[in-house]
Design a protein around this motif. Structure first.
Motif, PDB file in Angstrom:
ATOM      1  N   ARG A  42       0.832  -1.207   0.000  1.00 30.59           N
ATOM      2  CA  ARG A  42       0.000   0.000   0.000  1.00 30.59           C
ATOM      3  C   ARG A  42       0.867   1.258   0.000  1.00 30.59           C
ATOM      4  O   ARG A  42       0.552   2.253  -0.661  1.00 30.59           O
ATOM      5  N   GLN A  43       1.973   1.216   0.746  1.00 33.48           N
ATOM      6  CA  GLN A  43       2.870   2.369   0.822  1.00 33.48           C
ATOM      7  C   GLN A  43       3.653   2.579  -0.471  1.00 33.48           C
ATOM      8  O   GLN A  43       3.900   3.715  -0.872  1.00 33.48           O
ATOM      9  N   ARG A  44       4.042   1.478  -1.123  1.00 32.90           N
ATOM     10  CA  ARG A  44       4.923   1.577  -2.284  1.00 32.90           C
ATOM     11  C   ARG A  44       4.183   1.711  -3.608  1.00 32.90           C
ATOM     12  O   ARG A  44       4.793   2.131  -4.605  1.00 32.90           O
ATOM     13  N   CYS A  45       2.914   1.334  -3.652  1.00 30.64           N
ATOM     14  CA  CYS A  45       2.175   1.280  -4.911  1.00 30.64           C
ATOM     15  C   CYS A  45       1.113   2.373  -4.974  1.00 30.64           C
ATOM     16  O   CYS A  45       0.447   2.659  -3.977  1.00 30.64           O
ATOM     17  N   GLU A  46       0.929   2.930  -6.158  1.00 29.55           N
ATOM     18  CA  GLU A  46      -0.206   3.816  -6.381  1.00 29.55           C
ATOM     19  C   GLU A  46      -1.495   3.013  -6.232  1.00 29.55           C
ATOM     20  O   GLU A  46      -1.492   1.789  -6.351  1.00 29.55           O
ATOM     21  N   PRO A  47      -2.630   3.685  -5.994  1.00 24.06           N
ATOM     22  CA  PRO A  47      -3.872   2.952  -5.745  1.00 24.06           C
ATOM     23  C   PRO A  47      -4.228   1.931  -6.820  1.00 24.06           C
ATOM     24  O   PRO A  47      -4.645   0.810  -6.494  1.00 24.06           O
ATOM     25  N   TYR A  48      -4.085   2.289  -8.089  1.00 21.79           N
ATOM     26  CA  TYR A  48      -4.430   1.318  -9.133  1.00 21.79           C
ATOM     27  C   TYR A  48      -3.528   0.093  -9.054  1.00 21.79           C
ATOM     28  O   TYR A  48      -3.970  -1.040  -9.297  1.00 21.79           O
ATOM     29  N   LEU A  49      -2.245   0.326  -8.718  1.00 22.84           N
ATOM     30  CA  LEU A  49      -1.290  -0.776  -8.675  1.00 22.84           C
ATOM     31  C   LEU A  49      -1.490  -1.619  -7.415  1.00 22.84           C
ATOM     32  O   LEU A  49      -1.349  -2.851  -7.456  1.00 22.84           O
ATOM     33  N   PHE A  50      -1.841  -0.969  -6.325  1.00 24.48           N
ATOM     34  CA  PHE A  50      -2.159  -1.729  -5.117  1.00 24.48           C
ATOM     35  C   PHE A  50      -3.345  -2.647  -5.378  1.00 24.48           C
ATOM     36  O   PHE A  50      -3.332  -3.826  -5.000  1.00 24.48           O
ATOM     37  N   ASN A  51      -4.381  -2.130  -6.018  1.00 29.25           N
ATOM     38  CA  ASN A  51      -5.526  -2.974  -6.336  1.00 29.25           C
ATOM     39  C   ASN A  51      -5.115  -4.136  -7.241  1.00 29.25           C
ATOM     40  O   ASN A  51      -5.618  -5.261  -7.100  1.00 29.25           O
ATOM     41  N   HIS A  52      -4.209  -3.875  -8.165  1.00 24.71           N
ATOM     42  CA  HIS A  52      -3.719  -4.942  -9.054  1.00 24.71           C
ATOM     43  C   HIS A  52      -3.027  -6.053  -8.278  1.00 24.71           C
ATOM     44  O   HIS A  52      -3.291  -7.237  -8.507  1.00 24.71           O
ATOM     45  N   VAL A  53      -2.147  -5.687  -7.346  1.00 23.55           N
ATOM     46  CA  VAL A  53      -1.422  -6.746  -6.638  1.00 23.55           C
ATOM     47  C   VAL A  53      -2.355  -7.527  -5.724  1.00 23.55           C
ATOM     48  O   VAL A  53      -2.185  -8.735  -5.542  1.00 23.55           O
TER      49      VAL A  53
END
Length: 215
Positions: free
Chosen positions: A28-39
């Motif tokens: 969550r800290q390292r990823c933008e929201p779209y990327l966090f949702n992806h992971v």
């Protein structure tokens, strides 16, 4: 592995352990929201594929491997190595610090480093293969029909894509533009050739023909 606690996320039963919780927050800290949702979706898909196909696996490794597989993917990445390798080193350090032994830490490294190389990742250990399958399902739709449509709708509904195709394309073009030496033998090359003016990756044919031997 000893019995571990469970959590339910978007209707999927998942492991609930301290290191999984820390991996969620780290992503969550390292990823933008779209990327966090992806992971997170990748984790959910990997878990469900394992459950639907009755694949025996280390659920913590699959959780952490999917959650951390894109921690270096962003529009500012500048190498010096492939973003997957840079991320794999960070993820391995993360789990070593969290108490993983070397075998499990190496599975994490492979899961992250090979996340965009399904021609290899899908044929490695169950944990690596499941991570790869979950990630590829979310990115290119690999085995899309394996997940029941109602489950797919719930997962995407709770963790929406938020323009992922467009946002990821920008990241890959950034890599091809500023770190093209890391792209010549992998999928990022395709984005460079399609979208980056003046991009020209080295050819493997030239490398073979120019090797410093007479024949």
């Amino acid at each position: 592995m000893d019995a571990i606690g469970r959590r339910t996320l978007a209707g999927v039963s998942l492991p609930d352990t301290p290191i999984v919780g820390r991996a969620i927050e780290y992503a969550r800290q390292r990823c933008e929201p779209y990327l966090f949702n992806h992971v997170v979706r990748s984790w959910l898909f990997a878990a469900r594929i394992g459950q639907l196909q009755n694949v025996e696996h280390d659920a913590e490794v699959v959780a952490v491997g999917t959650l951390l597989h894109d921690i270096t993917l962003n529009e500012h990445f500048a190498g010096p190595r492939r973003f997957e390798v840079e991320g794999a080193d960070l993820a391995r350090t993360f789990v070593r610090d969290g108490g993983f032994d070397e075998r499990r830490a190496q599975l994490i490294w492979d899961s992250v480093a090979l996340n965009s190389t399904p021609s290899i990742g899908l044929y490695k250990e169950a944990e690596v293969a499941l991570c790869t399958a979950g990630i590829c399902l979310d990115v290119v739709g690999l085995q899309y029909k394996l997940i029941p449509s109602t489950e797919m709708a719930r997962i995407v509904g709770e963790f929406p894509r938020l323009g992922m195709k467009r946002r990821m394309t920008r990241c890959f073009c950034q890599i091809a533009n500023v770190s093209r030496e890391t792209t010549y033998d992998n999928f990022a090359r395709d984005f460079g050739e399609r979208f980056v003016p003046g991009y020209r990756a080295p050819s493997a044919v030239d490398s073979v023909m120019n090797a410093p031997f007479q024949e």
